[in-house]
Design an enzyme around this catalytic site. Structure first.
Site, PDB file in Angstrom:
ATOM      1  N   GLU A  94       0.835  -1.192   0.000  1.00  0.00           N
ATOM      2  CA  GLU A  94       0.000   0.000   0.000  1.00  0.00           C
ATOM      3  C   GLU A  94       0.869   1.241   0.000  1.00  0.00           C
ATOM      4  O   GLU A  94       1.975   1.248   0.540  1.00  0.00           O
ATOM      5  CB  GLU A  94      -0.881   0.019   1.254  1.00  0.00           C
ATOM      6  CG  GLU A  94      -2.078  -0.880   1.090  1.00  0.00           C
ATOM      7  CD  GLU A  94      -2.368  -1.675   2.326  1.00  0.00           C
ATOM      8  OE1 GLU A  94      -1.408  -2.057   3.022  1.00  0.00           O
ATOM      9  OE2 GLU A  94      -3.547  -1.916   2.587  1.00  0.00           O
ATOM     10  N   CYS A 109       3.132   8.431   1.643  1.00  0.00           N
ATOM     11  CA  CYS A 109       3.612   7.529   2.676  1.00  0.00           C
ATOM     12  C   CYS A 109       3.928   6.211   1.964  1.00  0.00           C
ATOM     13  O   CYS A 109       3.026   5.520   1.498  1.00  0.00           O
ATOM     14  CB  CYS A 109       2.507   7.350   3.718  1.00  0.00           C
ATOM     15  SG  CYS A 109       2.893   6.123   4.957  1.00  0.00           S
ATOM     16  N   CYS A 116       6.547  -7.193   7.250  1.00  0.00           N
ATOM     17  CA  CYS A 116       7.631  -6.697   8.108  1.00  0.00           C
ATOM     18  C   CYS A 116       7.985  -7.773   9.126  1.00  0.00           C
ATOM     19  O   CYS A 116       7.103  -8.427   9.682  1.00  0.00           O
ATOM     20  CB  CYS A 116       7.194  -5.424   8.816  1.00  0.00           C
ATOM     21  SG  CYS A 116       8.482  -4.708   9.863  1.00  0.00           S
ATOM     22  N   CYS A 120       5.862  -5.766  15.630  1.00  0.00           N
ATOM     23  CA  CYS A 120       5.372  -4.987  16.773  1.00  0.00           C
ATOM     24  C   CYS A 120       3.930  -5.403  17.053  1.00  0.00           C
ATOM     25  O   CYS A 120       3.153  -5.641  16.119  1.00  0.00           O
ATOM     26  CB  CYS A 120       5.432  -3.490  16.461  1.00  0.00           C
ATOM     27  SG  CYS A 120       7.083  -2.941  16.026  1.00  0.00           S
ATOM     28  N   CYS A 123       0.780  -3.416  15.360  1.00  0.00           N
ATOM     29  CA  CYS A 123       0.828  -3.015  13.947  1.00  0.00           C
ATOM     30  C   CYS A 123       0.295  -4.116  13.022  1.00  0.00           C
ATOM     31  O   CYS A 123       0.698  -5.272  13.129  1.00  0.00           O
ATOM     32  CB  CYS A 123       2.276  -2.670  13.590  1.00  0.00           C
ATOM     33  SG  CYS A 123       2.557  -2.411  11.835  1.00  0.00           S
ATOM     34  N   CYS A 335      -1.745   5.142  10.218  1.00  0.00           N
ATOM     35  CA  CYS A 335      -0.515   4.470  10.645  1.00  0.00           C
ATOM     36  C   CYS A 335      -0.826   3.113  11.252  1.00  0.00           C
ATOM     37  O   CYS A 335      -1.682   3.004  12.126  1.00  0.00           O
ATOM     38  CB  CYS A 335       0.176   5.275  11.735  1.00  0.00           C
ATOM     39  SG  CYS A 335       0.841   6.795  11.184  1.00  0.00           S
TER      40      CYS A 335
HETATM   41  N1  SAH Z   1       8.722   0.262  10.392  1.00  0.00           N
HETATM   42  C1  SAH Z   1       8.904   1.637  10.580  1.00  0.00           C
HETATM   43  C2  SAH Z   1       8.096   2.504   9.633  1.00  0.00           C
HETATM   44  C3  SAH Z   1       6.687   2.075   9.328  1.00  0.00           C
HETATM   45  S1  SAH Z   1       5.525   2.245  10.599  1.00  0.00           S
HETATM   46  C4  SAH Z   1       8.624   2.019  12.011  1.00  0.00           C
HETATM   47  O1  SAH Z   1       8.094   1.208  12.750  1.00  0.00           O
HETATM   48  O2  SAH Z   1       8.995   3.123  12.400  1.00  0.00           O
HETATM   49  C5  SAH Z   1       5.230   3.991  10.719  1.00  0.00           C
HETATM   50  C6  SAH Z   1       4.744   4.462  12.070  1.00  0.00           C
HETATM   51  O3  SAH Z   1       3.416   3.963  12.351  1.00  0.00           O
HETATM   52  C7  SAH Z   1       5.630   3.950  13.193  1.00  0.00           C
HETATM   53  O4  SAH Z   1       5.912   4.963  14.123  1.00  0.00           O
HETATM   54  C8  SAH Z   1       4.762   2.890  13.802  1.00  0.00           C
HETATM   55  O5  SAH Z   1       5.124   2.582  15.089  1.00  0.00           O
HETATM   56  C9  SAH Z   1       3.387   3.517  13.675  1.00  0.00           C
HETATM   57  N2  SAH Z   1       2.280   2.564  13.914  1.00  0.00           N
HETATM   58  C10 SAH Z   1       2.265   1.234  13.708  1.00  0.00           C
HETATM   59  N3  SAH Z   1       1.090   0.692  14.105  1.00  0.00           N
HETATM   60  C11 SAH Z   1       0.342   1.727  14.577  1.00  0.00           C
HETATM   61  C12 SAH Z   1      -0.987   1.830  15.116  1.00  0.00           C
HETATM   62  N4  SAH Z   1      -1.774   0.760  15.223  1.00  0.00           N
HETATM   63  N5  SAH Z   1      -1.415   3.048  15.505  1.00  0.00           N
HETATM   64  C13 SAH Z   1      -0.639   4.145  15.355  1.00  0.00           C
HETATM   65  N6  SAH Z   1       0.605   4.116  14.849  1.00  0.00           N
HETATM   66  C14 SAH Z   1       1.100   2.919  14.467  1.00  0.00           C
HETATM   67 FE1  SF4 Z   2       7.310  -3.237  11.204  1.00  0.00          FE
HETATM   68 FE2  SF4 Z   2       4.933  -2.251  11.887  1.00  0.00          FE
HETATM   69 FE3  SF4 Z   2       6.866  -2.484  13.719  1.00  0.00          FE
HETATM   70 FE4  SF4 Z   2       7.100  -0.621  11.774  1.00  0.00          FE
HETATM   71  S1  SF4 Z   2       5.533  -0.688  13.390  1.00  0.00           S
HETATM   72  S2  SF4 Z   2       8.686  -2.043  12.501  1.00  0.00           S
HETATM   73  S3  SF4 Z   2       6.099  -1.715  10.088  1.00  0.00           S
HETATM   74  S4  SF4 Z   2       5.879  -4.180  12.633  1.00  0.00           S
END
Ligand code: SAH
Ligand code: SF4
Length: 345
Positions: A94, A109, A116, A120, A123, A335
């Site tokens: 996306e 974006c 990934c 986390c 996410c 995000c």
């Molecule tokens: N992998 C990288 C970049 C992609 S994620 C990273 O983790 O930084 C981009 C941003 O979205 C990151 O700060 C991530 O922590 C945030 N993000 C992920 N899941 C989210 C959620 N459910 N609500 C709000 N932000 C989220």
């Molecule tokens: Fe990967 Fe999502 Fe964690 Fe970013 S926030 S490092 S995209 S798992």
């Protein structure tokens, strides 16, 4: 049509010159093609109307503008557009276009990987696991797709789509170079967001890059961070600090600290104070991200009162704090909501 077609998007001016040379055309033709690709963002060679018809036919025998497709396009009520882009091998990612009130700014974006590996817990991308890295052409194709579809020129880029950009650094750096040289998007308008891959932050510190580094901190201490991000066990927050300081020192750039606000988990007064202490000597802006809902997680967004209180407490420490506007939540484009699939499974 030849078996193998050259994809024009992603080629540098020098590479296009080689191609026009092979077709016995002048360097000026190369310049025209380059302009059609990166500035006018056409979808087909036929649209390159200042090239003669014969030359276009010759070019069409060996080249195409792009080999990617828009599989799904969704438009949010706030104007955000989400594209599901399909590459020739069938994998999809996306990419999201955000328009802020200031209409001059169009932010793309972009994704750096399919899925990934960092996993986390909050996410949607992480839940899918790691599929593969994107090539640099696949990364820049996302921005060209937006430009082709909207007829607009992207002005800012954030690596905040699917994937961990620092685990695909080689392609991300090549894409950055093309964004700078060919799209004419200044490095300072490009942000790379990372979960904190320490050796790669060191590598970035050594490069002369002027782009912004955003670090996904999300918790003020080891215990809480480890609950959210398994990477904390490999690259703990206490070690991370010295590498962030080194990065700031080497590049002279202020970093951005991203902090998701989850109700009752990391949004307390104690957390705000602990975070302020941790960031005390780090030259940074803080971006608070109210948690966006993702299926299969136990988390909830912080209340507005808690968000404002948290912001206020951090501001007391003298830092600039912004709360990230939620964009495109009605189309799962906010995000953390990107999955790279049509359905939510
Ligand atoms: N992998 C990288 C970049 C992609 S994620 C990273 O983790 O930084 C981009 C941003 O979205 C990151 O700060 C991530 O922590 C945030 N993000 C992920 N899941 C989210 C959620 N459910 N609500 C709000 N932000 C989220
Ligand atoms: Fe990967 Fe999502 Fe964690 Fe970013 S926030 S490092 S995209 S798992």
């Amino acid at each position: 049509m030849a078996d193998f077609m050259i994809v024009l998007s992603g080629l540098s001016i020098e590479e296009i010159e080689k191609l026009t040379e092979e077709l016995h055309a002048s360097k000026f033709r190369a310049k025209q093609i380059h302009n059609w690709i990166y500035t006018k963002s056409v979808s087909s060679i036929d649209e390159m109307t200042d090239l003669s018809k014969d030359f276009r036919e010759n070019l069409k025998n060996i080249a195409v503008v792009t080999d990617t497709k828009i599989k799904v396009k969704q438009v949010s009520s706030d104007g955000t557009i989400k594209y599901l882009i399909e590459y020739p091998d069938g994998e999809c990612v996306e990419t999201v276009l955000m328009r802020f009130d200031n209409r001059a700014n169009l932010t793309a974006c972009v994704s750096s990987q399919v899925g990934c590996a960092v996993n986390c817990s909050f996410c949607a991308t992480g839940k899918r696991g790691f599929i593969r890295n994107l090539t640099y052409t696949e990364i820049i194709e996302q921005v060209l797709t937006i430009q082709r579809d909207t007829g607009l020129k992207v002005t800012n880029i954030v690596f905040m789509g699917q994937g961990e950009p620092l685990l695909n650094l080689e392609n991300v750096l090549k894409a950055l170079k093309i964004f700078n040289n060919d799209f004419q998007i200044g490095a300072r308008r490009i942000t790379i967001s990372t979960s904190g891959i320490i050796p790669k932050i060191d590598e970035l510190a050594e490069s002369e890059l002027q782009s912004t580094l955003a670090i996904s901190l999300h918790a003020p201490n080891h215990k809480l961070r480890a609950e959210l991000m398994p990477i904390e066990n490999k690259y703990p927050i206490n070690n991370l600090k010295e590498h962030l300081l080194n990065y700031i020192n080497k590049t002279g750039r202020r970093i951005t600290v991203e902090y998701i606000l989850i109700n009752g988990f990391n949004d307390t007064t104690d957390c705000a104070k602990e975070l302020a202490m941790y960031l005390n000597d780090i030259k940074c802006n803080i971006n608070l991200i109210p948690y966006n809902n993702v299926n299969d997680t136990k988390y909830k967004k912080s209340s507005n009162t808690n968000i404002m209180k948290f912001k206020y407490l951090l501001e007391q420490s003298g830092k600039k704090v912004t709360v990230r506007l939620e964009r495109g939540a009605d189309i799962d484009a906010a995000c953390g909501q990107l999955r790279g699939k049509v359905s939510n499974n």
